[in-house]
Design an enzyme around this catalytic site. Sequence first.
Site, mmCIF file in Angstrom:
data_model
loop_
_atom_site.group_PDB
_atom_site.id
_atom_site.type_symbol
_atom_site.label_atom_id
_atom_site.label_comp_id
_atom_site.label_asym_id
_atom_site.label_seq_id
_atom_site.Cartn_x
_atom_site.Cartn_y
_atom_site.Cartn_z
ATOM 1 N N TYR A 140 0.761 -1.363 0.104
ATOM 2 C CA TYR A 140 -0.218 -0.079 0.142
ATOM 3 C C TYR A 140 1.083 1.128 0.132
ATOM 4 C CZ TYR A 140 -3.025 3.793 1.954
ATOM 5 O OH TYR A 140 -3.596 5.058 2.054
ATOM 6 N N PHE A 200 -3.681 -4.164 21.058
ATOM 7 C CA PHE A 200 -2.324 -5.026 20.285
ATOM 8 C C PHE A 200 -0.920 -4.542 20.833
ATOM 9 C CE2 PHE A 200 -5.925 -5.807 17.593
ATOM 10 C CZ PHE A 200 -6.233 -7.425 17.757
#
Length: 305
Positions: A140, A200
């Site tokens: 990306y 996370f």
Amino acid sequence: MNILITGGAGFIGSHIADAYIRAGHHVIIVDNLSSGKRRNVPRGATLIVKDIRDASLKDVFRRHRIDAVNHHAAQMDVRRSVEDPAFDAQVNVMGLLNILNCARDHSVRKIIFASSGGTIYGETPRPAVETNYPRPLSPYGITKLAGEYYLQTYSALHGLRYTILRYANVYGPRQDPHGEAGVVAIFCRRMLSGEPVTIFGDGKQVRDYVFVQDIARMNLIALRRGDDAIFNVGTSQTTSVNQLFTHLKSLTDYPRKAVYRPKRPGELFRSCLSYAKARKDLGWAPAHTIVEGLKATVDYFAQSH
């Protein structure tokens, strides 16, 4: 001015459409609605449901006599770009080339391109400036950087003016809290629903969070200024995931503690953008603090909950 906004039914694009319409411009939106929503399209805008890779895109340029393009349509899921880099390139490179060729062939004056400071710079021990060496760590990020080079090349070859905006982590009302969404939207939805919130890693990783209305204001400025230049659009400030959780916990009266899970591979620890160039050359600076922006975002999600 007749302005084409690709991805204008999406989170960021719809706020830019709002700003352009308020400024008196005629807005045409091209969006395939893969992630954009009809309800985001502001009153007064013309929505054309079409993929940016479609050969018939040229008909939109001819019919509406486009003066400027604001290009926000993209494959923006970093994880999907890793799993399927060919699809990522089809949308983010071939789609852009289709737009550039249409712009060249129909005498468009300028293109504003949404790029990504977070993925182009990689780790930023200090706020990144536009001259930092690019270090994209995902397909990306590579396609966004390729898009910048294509714009510069079309400018040199065909005289097509551009402004490249490298965004920090954008958040605010209308952000989709599902799929590859921003952490602010995900946290808001889960907190307001009383669901567990997962962090996370240790939550100490930091990002530069910029409010979507400040992004829209920059896109308004870029219509007439900043030709053939690259600008960071951030706040030069960082907020950790833990701090974000604490702010939102207070704003939503969320009663639970966060649930911590192992960090995800490849995640940046620190990303922050300097906006000094935008301030110096364009007079732009972020107008919303993180607390103000988060409150407006929580209010939006609470009303639509």
